[in-house]
Design a protein around this motif. Structure first.
Motif, PDB file in Angstrom:
ATOM      1  N   ILE A  32       0.848  -1.200   0.000  1.00 25.58           N
ATOM      2  CA  ILE A  32       0.000   0.000   0.000  1.00 25.58           C
ATOM      3  C   ILE A  32       0.882   1.249   0.000  1.00 25.58           C
ATOM      4  CG2 ILE A  32      -1.853   1.271   1.141  1.00 25.58           C
ATOM      5  CD1 ILE A  32      -2.710  -1.406  -0.012  1.00 25.58           C
ATOM      6  N   THR A  33       1.577   1.490   1.092  1.00 19.69           N
ATOM      7  CA  THR A  33       2.492   2.644   1.122  1.00 19.69           C
ATOM      8  C   THR A  33       3.945   2.212   0.951  1.00 19.69           C
ATOM      9  OG1 THR A  33       2.557   2.531   3.539  1.00 19.69           O
ATOM     10  CG2 THR A  33       0.960   4.034   2.531  1.00 19.69           C
ATOM     11  N   ARG A  34       4.189   0.960   1.152  1.00 24.81           N
ATOM     12  CA  ARG A  34       5.542   0.415   0.928  1.00 24.81           C
ATOM     13  C   ARG A  34       5.410  -1.059   0.570  1.00 24.81           C
ATOM     14  NH1 ARG A  34       4.786   1.618   6.180  1.00 24.81           N
ATOM     15  NH2 ARG A  34       4.739  -0.106   7.684  1.00 24.81           N
ATOM     16  N   LEU A  35       6.441  -1.570  -0.103  1.00 26.36           N
ATOM     17  CA  LEU A  35       6.426  -2.971  -0.512  1.00 26.36           C
ATOM     18  C   LEU A  35       6.525  -3.876   0.710  1.00 26.36           C
ATOM     19  CD1 LEU A  35       8.765  -2.850  -3.645  1.00 26.36           C
ATOM     20  CD2 LEU A  35       6.273  -2.909  -3.596  1.00 26.36           C
ATOM     21  N   GLY A  36       5.707  -4.945   0.708  1.00 26.46           N
ATOM     22  CA  GLY A  36       5.697  -5.865   1.838  1.00 26.46           C
ATOM     23  C   GLY A  36       6.582  -7.073   1.578  1.00 26.46           C
ATOM     24  N   ALA A  37       6.994  -7.716   2.669  1.00 26.82           N
ATOM     25  CA  ALA A  37       7.876  -8.885   2.564  1.00 26.82           C
ATOM     26  C   ALA A  37       7.126 -10.135   2.130  1.00 26.82           C
ATOM     27  CB  ALA A  37       8.557  -9.130   3.913  1.00 26.82           C
ATOM     28  N   ASN A  38       5.791 -10.092   2.140  1.00 25.95           N
ATOM     29  CA  ASN A  38       5.021 -11.297   1.831  1.00 25.95           C
ATOM     30  C   ASN A  38       4.964 -11.616   0.336  1.00 25.95           C
ATOM     31  OD1 ASN A  38       4.145 -11.986   4.518  1.00 25.95           O
ATOM     32  ND2 ASN A  38       2.832 -10.154   4.429  1.00 25.95           N
ATOM     33  N   MET A  39       5.333 -10.650  -0.515  1.00 25.15           N
ATOM     34  CA  MET A  39       5.290 -10.888  -1.957  1.00 25.15           C
ATOM     35  C   MET A  39       6.611 -10.481  -2.601  1.00 25.15           C
ATOM     36  SD  MET A  39       1.345  -9.725  -2.827  1.00 25.15           S
ATOM     37  CE  MET A  39       1.256  -8.449  -1.550  1.00 25.15           C
ATOM     38  N   PRO A  40       7.685 -11.192  -2.290  1.00 24.22           N
ATOM     39  CA  PRO A  40       9.001 -10.840  -2.849  1.00 24.22           C
ATOM     40  C   PRO A  40       9.062 -11.006  -4.363  1.00 24.22           C
ATOM     41  CG  PRO A  40       9.083 -12.988  -1.757  1.00 24.22           C
ATOM     42  CD  PRO A  40       7.753 -12.382  -1.417  1.00 24.22           C
ATOM     43  N   TRP A  41       8.127 -11.757  -4.931  1.00 24.85           N
ATOM     44  CA  TRP A  41       8.098 -11.983  -6.380  1.00 24.85           C
ATOM     45  C   TRP A  41       7.595 -10.760  -7.159  1.00 24.85           C
ATOM     46  CZ3 TRP A  41       3.016 -11.242  -7.402  1.00 24.85           C
ATOM     47  CH2 TRP A  41       2.087 -11.572  -6.414  1.00 24.85           C
ATOM     48  N   TYR A  42       7.001  -9.771  -6.463  1.00 23.62           N
ATOM     49  CA  TYR A  42       6.478  -8.577  -7.134  1.00 23.62           C
ATOM     50  C   TYR A  42       7.558  -7.509  -7.197  1.00 23.62           C
ATOM     51  CZ  TYR A  42       3.887  -4.242  -7.864  1.00 23.62           C
ATOM     52  OH  TYR A  42       3.461  -3.022  -8.348  1.00 23.62           O
ATOM     53  N   GLY A  43       7.841  -7.021  -8.421  1.00 21.96           N
ATOM     54  CA  GLY A  43       8.915  -6.048  -8.592  1.00 21.96           C
ATOM     55  C   GLY A  43       8.462  -4.651  -8.951  1.00 21.96           C
ATOM     56  N   GLY A  44       7.141  -4.389  -8.917  1.00 23.18           N
ATOM     57  CA  GLY A  44       6.637  -3.076  -9.274  1.00 23.18           C
ATOM     58  C   GLY A  44       6.570  -2.126  -8.096  1.00 23.18           C
ATOM     59  N   PRO A  45       5.936  -0.958  -8.279  1.00 23.26           N
ATOM     60  CA  PRO A  45       5.849   0.035  -7.201  1.00 23.26           C
ATOM     61  C   PRO A  45       4.740  -0.302  -6.210  1.00 23.26           C
ATOM     62  CG  PRO A  45       4.707   0.844  -9.135  1.00 23.26           C
ATOM     63  CD  PRO A  45       5.297  -0.476  -9.533  1.00 23.26           C
ATOM     64  N   ALA A  46       4.847   0.232  -5.009  1.00 23.16           N
ATOM     65  CA  ALA A  46       3.716   0.216  -4.082  1.00 23.16           C
ATOM     66  C   ALA A  46       2.659   1.177  -4.610  1.00 23.16           C
ATOM     67  CB  ALA A  46       4.167   0.630  -2.685  1.00 23.16           C
ATOM     68  N   LEU A  47       1.417   0.978  -4.166  1.00 23.75           N
ATOM     69  CA  LEU A  47       0.317   1.800  -4.677  1.00 23.75           C
ATOM     70  C   LEU A  47       0.568   3.281  -4.450  1.00 23.75           C
ATOM     71  CD1 LEU A  47      -2.486   2.104  -5.914  1.00 23.75           C
ATOM     72  CD2 LEU A  47      -3.457   1.709  -3.635  1.00 23.75           C
ATOM     73  N   MET A  48       1.017   3.665  -3.246  1.00 26.86           N
ATOM     74  CA  MET A  48       1.235   5.074  -2.956  1.00 26.86           C
ATOM     75  C   MET A  48       2.342   5.655  -3.813  1.00 26.86           C
ATOM     76  SD  MET A  48       0.232   7.712  -1.374  1.00 26.86           S
ATOM     77  CE  MET A  48      -0.691   7.272   0.098  1.00 26.86           C
ATOM     78  N   ASP A  49       3.404   4.890  -4.053  1.00 25.33           N
ATOM     79  CA  ASP A  49       4.486   5.375  -4.917  1.00 25.33           C
ATOM     80  C   ASP A  49       3.952   5.694  -6.311  1.00 25.33           C
ATOM     81  OD1 ASP A  49       6.326   5.117  -2.906  1.00 25.33           O
ATOM     82  OD2 ASP A  49       6.963   3.104  -3.502  1.00 25.33           O
ATOM     83  N   HIS A  50       3.070   4.819  -6.817  1.00 28.97           N
ATOM     84  CA  HIS A  50       2.509   5.047  -8.149  1.00 28.97           C
ATOM     85  C   HIS A  50       1.619   6.287  -8.154  1.00 28.97           C
ATOM     86  CE1 HIS A  50       1.064   4.098 -12.150  1.00 28.97           C
ATOM     87  NE2 HIS A  50      -0.181   4.218 -11.728  1.00 28.97           N
ATOM     88  N   LEU A  51       0.792   6.448  -7.127  1.00 29.97           N
ATOM     89  CA  LEU A  51      -0.097   7.605  -7.058  1.00 29.97           C
ATOM     90  C   LEU A  51       0.689   8.912  -6.974  1.00 29.97           C
ATOM     91  CD1 LEU A  51      -2.831   6.305  -4.558  1.00 29.97           C
ATOM     92  CD2 LEU A  51      -2.962   6.398  -7.053  1.00 29.97           C
ATOM     93  N   GLU A  52       1.836   8.879  -6.311  1.00 27.74           N
ATOM     94  CA  GLU A  52       2.630  10.102  -6.141  1.00 27.74           C
ATOM     95  C   GLU A  52       3.386  10.495  -7.410  1.00 27.74           C
ATOM     96  OE1 GLU A  52       3.866  10.290  -1.438  1.00 27.74           O
ATOM     97  OE2 GLU A  52       5.047   9.021  -2.773  1.00 27.74           O
TER      98      GLU A  52
END
Length: 632
Positions: free
Chosen positions: A212-232
């Protein structure tokens, strides 16, 4: 003591710097949408929480409500921050559009939480109308649903260029990458079918805060931005608007005194500066900009998105609803368009019925033709349709009662979008997006003739008029109309009687008795009656014409004072007793559908020019009363 003053001055300077920085941050408007229970309200609550936009007393109330309602066990139920209506909290759903403001170090945001229920799709359209980005949520357990497709299609129709596919509740599927990839592939296939070429997929858990605001450790396979980073960091639409030709709808004529006359509005595209040549539409008058005025004083330039007041070098006619645009790149002006219509009312569209069309600051009367086709949002099929019902989407021709300036919706949401308003209830019934002007709107012009209506009327030594008799079936309209014509004929008056049954044998033989067909029936009869008044005739009509809106439509076609509404006021019980054709009996037995007074409504005139009480007057007396009003 001096040190204290210095400290206070530094604090004040820091506050001023912070406020100045905050004031000049860019603003992103976005919506969350999707199907029911996909977690839209929870996501927004989490964004507000993580952005530290919740006061301590709000947090305490949120924690208490979460414990009391117990919807998320021992965790905070973030949806309660947004679901403000009691009915929303009780059912755990969103009904109305909820707007929330929050800010980060990089940008300010206004987010609209829109309903997922199909019943409230119209509220979603309202929220999307001003948004630049859409976050479309999908429950990872359920995948892409019908409402996901409907909302995606509407988002695309409404011109939102930035789409985020937020696959929510990944915690409930064990953060499985395969589930995420399958949903993205399914959505990509649908997105291409509606013309969406690019979107940003993000796997999230709104409840747990993953990505949401930062990448979580539960999905290390995801390499894109966190939602808030994209919105900003996403590019704002205002940047693209600067490349368009200048245009500004006039919202208000500012005339505080005789020395100042300015035209206030928000610039929808391009830029404007003193000295620029401009054109006022639809009149086409040209001038140049003398001043660009704001609350803080004159400006050297105004750009898209800014609200300003313009003064012109010449005294030309310009009023609210007109558009000031670049002289060398004027908008189109027309009174007929093809448009996509999103119907948002429980009462179906009635083709031919006049509605108010509001675009920008201008409101005009408009009619919608029968749809060319309706759209199946699941398959994108074009389906044959005579009307549109609640949440229906279709393409139809729209005709306004005067020329209006516009741009295709694909080029300008401000100048190409409109809403339709029911004239009787004042409810917003539809949203529309203009595609293009119909060529016949530009190619067909009124042909002036040497012999006009005044000459025709003078030859007949009479004043044209329309005696519009309305009332229930069996009220006596045709009988009274026939008597009126006989008496006028004895007076050497030139008349023509249009009877409801008779026109259905020819002119309107293709029409049935649905509400939509009744509207078209009256529209055609009104046009014929108008032509007959141009010929100098006294036109007598006998039609049930059950809807006030259609009678008002015909009145608007005529010259002032020429339309005389005659209400043949007969109670339903009496009309049913006189039922010589047996129609009421068939309607009561269910053998005759859409019969006025039984299973289709009759809207009695509120202020008719003449009211005939058939229980108190004979046919001859009624005819004499009408003629006395017509020929004093």
């Amino acid at each position: 003591m001096n040190e204290i003053y210095k400290t206070d001055a530094l604090i004040a300077r820091d506050i001023d710097a912070y406020l100045d920085t905050h004031q000049h941050k860019t603003m992103l408007r976005f919506i969350t949408c999707g199907s029911v229970d996909d977690g839209k309200s929870t996501l927004i609550g989490r964004l507000l929480y993580d952005a530290k936009m919740i006061f301590e007393d709000q947090l305490a109330t949120l924690e208490a409500d979460s414990r009391r309602l117990g919807t998320q066990g021992t965790k905070i139920d973030f949806a309660l921050l947004v679901d403000g209506l009691a009915a929303e909290r009780e059912q755990g759903i969103t009904i109305d559009v909820a707007y929330r403001f929050f800010a980060t170090e990089k940008r300010k945001f206004i987010v609209a939480d829109t309903p997922g229920h199909e019943q409230y799709t119209r509220n979603m359209v309202t929220g999307a109308s001003t948004a630049e980005l859409a976050v479309i949520l999908v429950d990872a357990r359920r995948g892409v649903l019908t409402q996901t497709r409907r909302h995606s299609y509407l988002v695309h129709l409404l011109g939102i260029r930035h789409i985020v596919l937020a696959v929510n509740k990944m915690d409930l599927v064990g953060y499985d990458q395969g589930v995420f990839d399958a949903i993205v592939d399914d959505y990509r296939s649908f997105a291409r079918s509606i013309g969406v070429e690019a979107f940003t997929p993000i796997p999230i858990s709104a409840l747990e805060g993953d990505n949401i605001t930062r990448l979580g450790a539960n999905m290390p396979w995801y390499g894109g931005p966190a939602l808030m980073d994209h919105l900003e960091t996403v590019e704002l639409d205002q940047v693209a608007d600067l490349d368009k030709p200048f245009a500004m709808p006039v919202q208000w004529v500012n005339r505080p005194d005789q020395s100042f006359r300015g035209f206030a509005g928000t610039v929808t595209g391009g830029a404007v500066a003193p000295g620029d040549a401009v054109r006022v539409l639809p009149s086409g008058k040209t001038s140049s900009v003398a001043r660009v005025v704001t609350f803080d004083g004159d400006r050297d330039r105004a750009v898209a998105g800014e609200a300003v007041t313009l003064t012109l070098a010449d005294e030309i006619d310009c009023s609210r609803g007109q558009v000031i645009c670049a002289a060398k790149a004027p908008l189109e002006v027309a009174d007929q368009f093809e448009a996509t219509i999103v119907w948002m009312d429980e009462t179906e569209l009635l083709p031919g019925r006049p509605y108010w069309l509001k675009t920008g600051a201008q409101t005009v009367s408009a009619t919608v033709a029968a749809p060319k086709y309706a759209v199946n949002v699941n398959t994108m099929e074009h389906l044959a349709a005579k009307t549109l019902d609640l949440n229906g989407i279709g393409v139809a021709n729209v005709t306004t009662d005067r020329d209006i300036p516009f741009a295709p919706y694909a080029e300008s949401r401000d100048l190409g979008g409109f809403i339709l308003i029911d004239k009787l209830t004042n409810k917003t019934v539809a949203a529309g997006m203009i595609h293009f002007a119909l060529r016949r709107a530009q190619n067909i012009h009124w042909q002036a003739t040497d012999i006009g209506r005044d000459h025709h009327a003078g030859m007949k030594n009479q004043k044209p008029a329309v005696l519009w008799m309305t009332g229930l079936s069996g009220s006596g309209k045709s009988t009274i109309a026939n008597m009126v014509e006989k008496k006028l004929a004895r007076m050497n008056r030139h008349t023509f009687l249009l009877d409801g049954d008779n026109v259905r044998h020819g002119l309107n033989k293709d029409l049935g008795f649905t509400d939509a067909d009744r509207v078209e029936n009256i529209r055609r009869v009104g046009e014929v009656a108008r032509l007959m008044t141009d010929a100098g005739l006294i036109v007598i009509t006998a039609f049930i014409s059950p809807f006030r809106a259609e009678r008002d439509m015909v009145r608007a076609m005529m010259q002032p004072g020429e339309f005389i509404e005659v209400f043949i006021d007969t109670p339903l019980e009496e009309a049913e007793r006189r039922d010589v054709k047996g129609l009421y009996a068939k309607a009561r037995a269910g053998q005759l559908k859409n019969f006025t007074g039984i299973d289709s409504p009759y809207e009695a005139p509120e202020t008719p020019e003449i009211r005939i009480d058939t229980s108190a007057l004979s046919v001859e007396e009624a005819a004499d009363l009408i003629i006395a009003r017509l020929i004093p």
